[in-house]
Write an enzyme that holds these catalytic residues in place. Structure first.
Site, PDB file in Angstrom:
ATOM      1  N   ARG A 146       0.833  -1.202   0.000  1.00  0.00           N
ATOM      2  CA  ARG A 146       0.000   0.000   0.000  1.00  0.00           C
ATOM      3  C   ARG A 146       0.870   1.256   0.000  1.00  0.00           C
ATOM      4  O   ARG A 146       2.061   1.215   0.348  1.00  0.00           O
ATOM      5  CB  ARG A 146      -0.913   0.009   1.225  1.00  0.00           C
ATOM      6  CG  ARG A 146      -1.859  -1.181   1.339  1.00  0.00           C
ATOM      7  CD  ARG A 146      -2.660  -1.088   2.622  1.00  0.00           C
ATOM      8  NE  ARG A 146      -3.637  -2.175   2.754  1.00  0.00           N
ATOM      9  CZ  ARG A 146      -3.401  -3.322   3.380  1.00  0.00           C
ATOM     10  NH1 ARG A 146      -2.213  -3.546   3.944  1.00  0.00           N
ATOM     11  NH2 ARG A 146      -4.344  -4.254   3.456  1.00  0.00           N
ATOM     12  N   LYS A 170      -1.975  -2.286   8.012  1.00  0.00           N
ATOM     13  CA  LYS A 170      -3.099  -1.771   8.795  1.00  0.00           C
ATOM     14  C   LYS A 170      -3.098  -2.395  10.188  1.00  0.00           C
ATOM     15  O   LYS A 170      -2.797  -3.567  10.356  1.00  0.00           O
ATOM     16  CB  LYS A 170      -4.409  -2.080   8.074  1.00  0.00           C
ATOM     17  CG  LYS A 170      -4.547  -1.357   6.743  1.00  0.00           C
ATOM     18  CD  LYS A 170      -5.857  -1.722   6.076  1.00  0.00           C
ATOM     19  CE  LYS A 170      -6.000  -1.014   4.737  1.00  0.00           C
ATOM     20  NZ  LYS A 170      -6.042   0.435   4.858  1.00  0.00           N
ATOM     21  N   HIS A 239      -2.692   2.771  -5.699  1.00  0.00           N
ATOM     22  CA  HIS A 239      -3.639   1.675  -5.491  1.00  0.00           C
ATOM     23  C   HIS A 239      -3.873   0.903  -6.788  1.00  0.00           C
ATOM     24  O   HIS A 239      -4.098  -0.311  -6.761  1.00  0.00           O
ATOM     25  CB  HIS A 239      -4.960   2.228  -4.951  1.00  0.00           C
ATOM     26  CG  HIS A 239      -5.617   1.317  -3.968  1.00  0.00           C
ATOM     27  ND1 HIS A 239      -5.114   1.083  -2.704  1.00  0.00           N
ATOM     28  CD2 HIS A 239      -6.736   0.555  -4.051  1.00  0.00           C
ATOM     29  CE1 HIS A 239      -5.903   0.234  -2.058  1.00  0.00           C
ATOM     30  NE2 HIS A 239      -6.887  -0.102  -2.854  1.00  0.00           N
ATOM     31  N   ARG A 242      -1.194  -1.513  -7.038  1.00  0.00           N
ATOM     32  CA  ARG A 242      -1.484  -2.645  -6.149  1.00  0.00           C
ATOM     33  C   ARG A 242      -2.440  -3.614  -6.837  1.00  0.00           C
ATOM     34  O   ARG A 242      -2.243  -4.833  -6.808  1.00  0.00           O
ATOM     35  CB  ARG A 242      -2.070  -2.114  -4.838  1.00  0.00           C
ATOM     36  CG  ARG A 242      -2.446  -3.163  -3.790  1.00  0.00           C
ATOM     37  CD  ARG A 242      -2.775  -2.431  -2.486  1.00  0.00           C
ATOM     38  NE  ARG A 242      -3.545  -3.213  -1.550  1.00  0.00           N
ATOM     39  CZ  ARG A 242      -3.019  -4.060  -0.666  1.00  0.00           C
ATOM     40  NH1 ARG A 242      -1.724  -4.282  -0.649  1.00  0.00           N
ATOM     41  NH2 ARG A 242      -3.792  -4.704   0.200  1.00  0.00           N
ATOM     42  N   HIS A 265      -4.290  -8.917   3.211  1.00  0.00           N
ATOM     43  CA  HIS A 265      -5.730  -8.939   3.428  1.00  0.00           C
ATOM     44  C   HIS A 265      -6.058  -9.841   4.619  1.00  0.00           C
ATOM     45  O   HIS A 265      -5.437 -10.890   4.799  1.00  0.00           O
ATOM     46  CB  HIS A 265      -6.462  -9.478   2.197  1.00  0.00           C
ATOM     47  CG  HIS A 265      -6.505  -8.513   1.063  1.00  0.00           C
ATOM     48  ND1 HIS A 265      -6.760  -8.896  -0.243  1.00  0.00           N
ATOM     49  CD2 HIS A 265      -6.321  -7.172   1.016  1.00  0.00           C
ATOM     50  CE1 HIS A 265      -6.735  -7.831  -1.026  1.00  0.00           C
ATOM     51  NE2 HIS A 265      -6.474  -6.783  -0.280  1.00  0.00           N
ATOM     52  N   TYR A 274     -10.264  -9.839  -7.218  1.00  0.00           N
ATOM     53  CA  TYR A 274      -9.309  -9.824  -8.329  1.00  0.00           C
ATOM     54  C   TYR A 274      -9.506 -10.988  -9.286  1.00  0.00           C
ATOM     55  O   TYR A 274      -9.043 -10.938 -10.422  1.00  0.00           O
ATOM     56  CB  TYR A 274      -7.875  -9.848  -7.791  1.00  0.00           C
ATOM     57  CG  TYR A 274      -7.517  -8.615  -7.008  1.00  0.00           C
ATOM     58  CD1 TYR A 274      -7.296  -7.396  -7.632  1.00  0.00           C
ATOM     59  CD2 TYR A 274      -7.416  -8.656  -5.619  1.00  0.00           C
ATOM     60  CE1 TYR A 274      -6.989  -6.259  -6.908  1.00  0.00           C
ATOM     61  CE2 TYR A 274      -7.103  -7.525  -4.888  1.00  0.00           C
ATOM     62  CZ  TYR A 274      -6.890  -6.333  -5.537  1.00  0.00           C
ATOM     63  OH  TYR A 274      -6.586  -5.215  -4.823  1.00  0.00           O
TER      64      TYR A 274
END
Length: 295
Positions: A146, A170, A239, A242, A265, A274
């Site tokens: 990210r 995150k 992004h 990514r 994730h 995806y």
């Protein structure tokens, strides 16, 4: 202070229920935590529209529904309308931000051949500015990290011998992301040129011409500029790189669980979006397996 004043306004002047006020508060705290994680110097007064859009992309990345994202965006819009009317802020960065459509859109990505063209060494000059830009774009495309993860990288997080990055994602969760020889060589060249060209003010991997850690807006602008060289798609952001990484991995037969771990994730359902973009993989499987394809 802005948030507290706004919640008091909702409760005492607008007579909103305690439940509604709490929901607004939770949504606003979520956004504040996001932009503080990007840069702890940011405030409600200094947030811009790109940061709000980045927040929305982050929520989509985590699998939030369009309805949930719209609700949270509505809370931010309401706060800024209040702050603008009271003279607390001079501009409303949420005004021009559009909420997501009801159906989640497929991720946009740059085609592999276009990325190959952009990363061809003939497209770049020998200057430090060019080396830095190519290294940043190659890092995004080779690892799928990210924007906030890239700007947070220090030299100590890069192991060139083992060819891996230690990334803080995150929720301060750390993960190890491997990379290949091409990026290893490019990082060596970048670091050598960086250290010969300027003096850094901290241990940041990617720095400005003044030796300071690059900010998210600076990296975002750099990516947008250089993606314009090979694509006319409207969205040209870190992004998108990514998304391009994830799509390329799946198109070239990487397992979805592996891609999930590389992207950081927490849920497989987030990664599965995806799979809708990997028609090339399906086509190869069809051509290989269908008995009539030998005719």
């Amino acid at each position: 202070m802005i948030v507290e004043d706004f919640l008091n306004y909702l409760q005492y002047e607008r007579n909103r229920s305690a439940r509604t006020v709490k929901a607004y508060g939770d949504d606003l705290k979520s956004f504040e935590a996001f932009f503080k994680n990007l840069d702890d110097q940011l405030s409600w007064e200094s947030v811009d529209s790109d940061i709000i859009r980045n927040w929305m992309e982050s929520m989509m990345d985590k699998g939030n529904t369009a309805t949930s994202i719209k609700r949270r965006l509505s809370a931010v819009r309401s706060l800024y309308r209040f702050a603008l009317s009271r003279g607390v802020v001079e501009t409303d960065p949420a005004h021009a931000v559009m909420g997501p459509k009801g159906k989640r859109l497929l991720p946009q990505f740059v085609r592999e051949q276009d990325m190959d063209r952009l990363l061809d060494e003939s497209m770049w000059g020998p200057t430090f500015t060019d080396t830095r830009a190519r290294t940043i774009i190659l890092t995004f495309y080779s690892t799928g990290i990210r924007l906030s993860e890239l700007t947070g990288l220090d030299d100590s997080a890069v192991d060139l011998d083992s060819m891996q990055l230690k990334v803080t994602g995150k929720g301060d969760k750390q993960r190890i992301v491997p990379f290949g020889n091409e990026l290893a060589d490019e990082l060596r060249r970048y670091k050598q040129q960086r250290d010969e060209t300027l003096r850094r003010s901290d241990d940041a991997l990617f720095v400005t011409d003044k030796g300071q850690r690059m900010t998210s807006p600076q990296v975002r602008q750099l990516v947008k500029l250089h993606l314009s060289r090979v694509t006319t798609m409207k969205k040209r952001s870190p992004h998108v790189l990514r998304h391009s990484f994830a799509t390329a991995m799946l198109n070239n037969e990487a397992g979805i669980e592996s891609v999930k771990k590389l992207l950081g994730h927490s849920r497989l359902s987030t990664t599965e979006i995806y799979t809708h973009t990997t028609f090339e993989q399906l086509r190869r499987a069809y051509d290989k397996a269908h008995p009539r394809e030998d005719n």
